[in-house]
Design a protein around this motif. Sequence first.
Motif: not given
Length: 367
Positions: A52-53, A185-188, A193-196, A333-338
């Motif tokens: 949805v996002a 927790n679902i939003l977390m 999923s969004l990053l994938a 992965n964390q910094y790339v996600s930001y």
Amino acid sequence: MEKEMTTNQITKFQLFFLLIQSQIGVALLSLPHAVQESAKGDGWISTILAGVAVQVMLVVYWQLLKRFPTLMYTEITKKVVGSFLGKLLNVFIYMNFMLVGGLATILFIKVINLWLLPLTPGWMISLLILTACIYLAISDLKIIARFFVLATSLILILWFTSVLSWFTPKEFQYVLPIGSSGIKNILMGSNNSLLAMLGFEALLFFFPFIIENKKGVLKTVSIANLFITLFYTYFIFITLISFSTDQLTQMREPILNLLRGISYKMIDRVDLIFLSVWMVPMATSIITYLFAASKSLNLEKKNHYRKAVVLNGGILFLITLIPNEDTIITLFNQYVSYLSYVVVFLIPSLLLVLSILMKKHEMSESR
């Protein structure tokens, strides 16, 4: 740019497969493990929310691209905020595509090393993968699109392979009661999923090359997003009902573990068959990032673009030489996600708002 578009055009049909192959990648194999850490048995809901996002952002992209139908992402930035700020934003855009492409290649190598070629040096696998990706990325977009259309047929094989897992024991109680993990927790979990699902931002570079009437583009990309969302949700759901939370915590690639237990008289190690086929979708996402990174440099001549692809491929190879310890990859992965959130979500939204407030559009040359 106009000359290139007249000889390098794609159809909406090809755009559909370009987006599918850009989004599907190595992240799916470990996604059930990542999602269940927060969402538990509601991980499949997290994936739907992520879809949805993505759809919301596709609408934002559509509104922005309608105002600049012949310009790519990095050209729109300069049009809206001016040359200096536009070039500054383009640096972040270029870095994002390179770093995401590097991370995807690192994860690709790690999976191949772990499941298929444990004795082969990582740098050798990286060299083989990137050589193939560079070879295709230097081609015209229409050639890339044709390959992606053919590669999508492999998804049917992957789906058929996954159907075999339904003959193994399933426990639907692992996903019950629905919603028990809580909204937070679902939003977390939807964040993972969004990053994938990243890769849909390639639309910002594909759009100017569409040859047909562009009125149906939003419908095309929406159908592609629906396909990806259902595809990811399906694989996460069958994994969640096959393994308990404790088991998923210990599995790096649960989908491969699910298929590993399937064996027939004439077919053994279904997981290796799945992974062998899955190598193509993993490579197509890298090709997309190579294409977008090279196009973001706004090079005028075609041979300059090809040189940029080779250079960027070399940079990706250097990135893959980073030690592949889990702690380093997690931090990377964390910094790339930001950075991805800024480039994929924040910047396009700001560009749309500014273009509306300042009445900027492609024909407003004097503004």
